[in-house]
Design an enzyme around this catalytic site. Structure first.
Site, mmCIF file in Angstrom:
data_model
loop_
_atom_site.group_PDB
_atom_site.id
_atom_site.type_symbol
_atom_site.label_atom_id
_atom_site.label_comp_id
_atom_site.label_asym_id
_atom_site.label_seq_id
_atom_site.Cartn_x
_atom_site.Cartn_y
_atom_site.Cartn_z
ATOM 1 C CG HIS A 172 29.643 97.627 2.508
ATOM 2 N ND1 HIS A 172 29.332 97.579 3.848
ATOM 3 C CD2 HIS A 172 30.747 98.430 2.409
ATOM 4 C CE1 HIS A 172 30.201 98.292 4.535
ATOM 5 N NE2 HIS A 172 31.063 98.828 3.684
ATOM 6 C CB CYS A 204 32.879 101.404 2.451
ATOM 7 S SG CYS A 204 34.206 100.504 1.615
#
Length: 260
Positions: free
Chosen positions: A177, A193
């Site tokens: 992301h 992440c």
């Protein structure tokens, strides 16, 4: 009359002696005052002979980049990259904090990324299961257990930790992301992440589809140093999406450096 004249001579000599003695006593004060005025008003300032306590040494991985400038190895570029993975595959080199989008014929697009902090790195093979622009954020239960103050929901927008784009990896809690804090690129800061700048994640987002293979290498895997960089044309600026708060959900602004 002679007596008066003699007294006047003695007084005159005494007065002159008193004046002379007073002058001798005041001379150091006058000199010091004058010197102080010269230092304060006219004398040039002396350079500091000692380095600042805030001086830090650059890491070799910083490629001697000035403060606030992205090191060369973390800038998006087409590089020579020898891999057996098929074109269109994403390979994440955790230890070097770089992501490669394989082009084939020994080339790839390199992106700088932020990865999991100590104890939160991982490795394996996943596939992109979903893509989202300006995604909402639902912190997973494991993260809420570690950080109970987190919201249960945060609407997508400029203040959202997921940034401009998100690519979800299989059924896991991990995503590739964006981020609103580009200073974290190249660092071990997340809860697992993989983050890119908003400009870079928008570029990668435009190249991949649902089903794209993602290979995450271990942090201690042998490093491959990509060579022959060719700067990629910068992506268009990412227009921010205004944050929308749903009345039945909690939303708040959070630091983007440690919560995901």
């Amino acid at each position: 009359m002679a007596y008066i004249s003699e007294n006047r001579g003695q007084l005159s000599r005494a007065s002159r002696g008193l004046v002379f003695a007073t002058a001798l006593m005041l001379a150091p004060v006058l000199v010091a005052t004058q010197a102080s005025a010269q230092v304060l008003s006219y004398a040039p300032a002396m350079p500091n002979a000692f380095p600042s306590d805030s001086t830090t040494l650059a890491s070799p991985d910083d490629d001697a980049a000035p403060s606030g400038v992205t090191p060369e190895r973390l800038r998006r570029a087409v590089v020579a990259y020898d891999t057996h993975e098929a074109p269109g595959t994403i390979v994440i080199d955790t230890g070097r904090t770089t992501l490669y989008y394989v082009l084939g014929q020994g080339r790839a697009i390199r992106y700088g990324v932020g990865v999991g902090r100590e104890g939160f790195t991982w490795s394996g093979v996943q596939a992109i299961s979903r893509k989202a622009e300006w995604p909402d954020w639902h912190p997973p239960a494991e993260m809420i257990a570690r950080q109970p103050y987190l919201p249960r929901f945060m609407a997508g927008g400029p203040g959202n930790p997921l940034g401009a784009r998100a690519m979800y990896l299989g059924s896991s809690q991990y995503r590739i992301h964006g981020t609103n804090d580009p200073t974290t690129i190249g660092k071990f800061v997340s809860s697992g992440c993989i983050r890119l700048t908003n400009e870079d994640v928008a570029d990668l987002f435009s190249r991949v589809d649902v089903g794209t293979k993602v290979v995450v290498l271990p942090k201690n895997a042998p490093h491959f140093e990509a060579r022959g960089t060719i700067t990629v044309r910068p992506a268009a600026a990412v227009a921010p999406r205004p944050a929308v708060q749903r009345p039945d959900r909690q939303a708040m602004n959070l630091s983007t450096s440690t919560v995901y």
